[in-house]
Scaffold this motif. Structure first.
Motif, short mmCIF file in Angstrom:
data_model
loop_
_atom_site.label_atom_id
_atom_site.label_comp_id
_atom_site.label_asym_id
_atom_site.label_seq_id
_atom_site.Cartn_x
_atom_site.Cartn_y
_atom_site.Cartn_z
N GLY A 36 -33.83 -24.06 -28.23
CA GLY A 36 -35.05 -24.33 -28.98
C GLY A 36 -35.94 -23.10 -29.08
O GLY A 36 -35.60 -22.02 -28.62
N VAL A 37 -37.09 -23.31 -29.68
CA VAL A 37 -38.09 -22.27 -29.86
C VAL A 37 -39.22 -22.54 -28.87
O VAL A 37 -39.76 -23.65 -28.81
CB VAL A 37 -38.65 -22.27 -31.30
CG1 VAL A 37 -39.78 -21.27 -31.44
CG2 VAL A 37 -37.54 -21.97 -32.30
N ILE B 144 -36.52 -17.66 -27.90
CA ILE B 144 -35.58 -18.61 -28.51
C ILE B 144 -34.33 -18.68 -27.64
O ILE B 144 -33.77 -17.65 -27.25
CB ILE B 144 -35.21 -18.17 -29.94
CG1 ILE B 144 -36.49 -18.12 -30.79
CG2 ILE B 144 -34.16 -19.09 -30.54
CD1 ILE B 144 -36.32 -17.42 -32.10
N LYS C 14 -37.27 -25.73 -36.01
CA LYS C 14 -37.01 -24.42 -35.44
C LYS C 14 -37.13 -23.29 -36.46
O LYS C 14 -36.73 -22.17 -36.19
CB LYS C 14 -35.65 -24.37 -34.75
CG LYS C 14 -35.51 -25.38 -33.64
CD LYS C 14 -34.14 -25.33 -33.04
CE LYS C 14 -33.99 -26.48 -32.05
NZ LYS C 14 -32.64 -26.74 -31.70
N PRO D 276 -34.31 -20.24 -38.25
CA PRO D 276 -34.37 -20.04 -36.79
C PRO D 276 -33.87 -18.67 -36.31
O PRO D 276 -34.24 -18.23 -35.23
CB PRO D 276 -33.49 -21.15 -36.23
CG PRO D 276 -33.56 -22.22 -37.27
CD PRO D 276 -33.62 -21.49 -38.59
#
Length: 133
Positions: free
Chosen positions: A48-49, A61, A87, A100
């Motif tokens: 994930g971020v 990240i 994201k 992302p």
């Protein structure tokens, strides 16, 4: 102290060459690179971020088991980006979007977001290198 025109020109050329050399690397105009401790690498276990360091200019990240740091500053006009739930990243100033991985998906930005050097140190802390004063 009095210098000749020739000495002045040589000194000026040397100064310009030195300034150019400093500006060619990934540091700021002052030539200073600093490291920000983003905390224990273990706190970034899920993909994930992570937005904790947005105000310092980057996102952490976790993707496919790898940690990376991505600039949180839009490449169009230097506005601070917002991380979206999918994201991706959005620039509230002019509407640019990035996927992302930091690739431009909608302009006006034309350049992808730069990845920042990041590593886990001997103590297990994630260190992110940013240029700064």
């Amino acid at each position: 102290m009095k210098i000749s025109r020739r000495e002045f020109l040589l000194l000026t050329a040397g100064l310009v060459a030195g300034c150019k050399a400093v500006g060619d690397d990934n540091t700021s105009a002052t030539g200073v690179m600093r490291s920000i401790n983003a905390g224990p690498a273990g706190q970034y276990m899920a993909d994930g971020v992570y937005k904790n360091f947005r105000n310092q200019g980057f996102f952490v990240i976790r993707q496919g088991g790898k940690l990376l740091a991505l600039s949180a500053i839009c490449t169009h006009r230097k506005c601070r980006l917002t991380a979206k739930p999918d994201k991706s990243f959005y620039c509230p100033c002019h509407g640019s979007t990035f996927d992302p991985a930091g690739h431009v998906t909608r302009g006006p930005a034309q350049r992808d977001l730069p990845a920042l050097p990041a590593y886990v140190d001997e103590q297990g802390q994630l260190q992110v290198e940013i240029s700064g004063i």
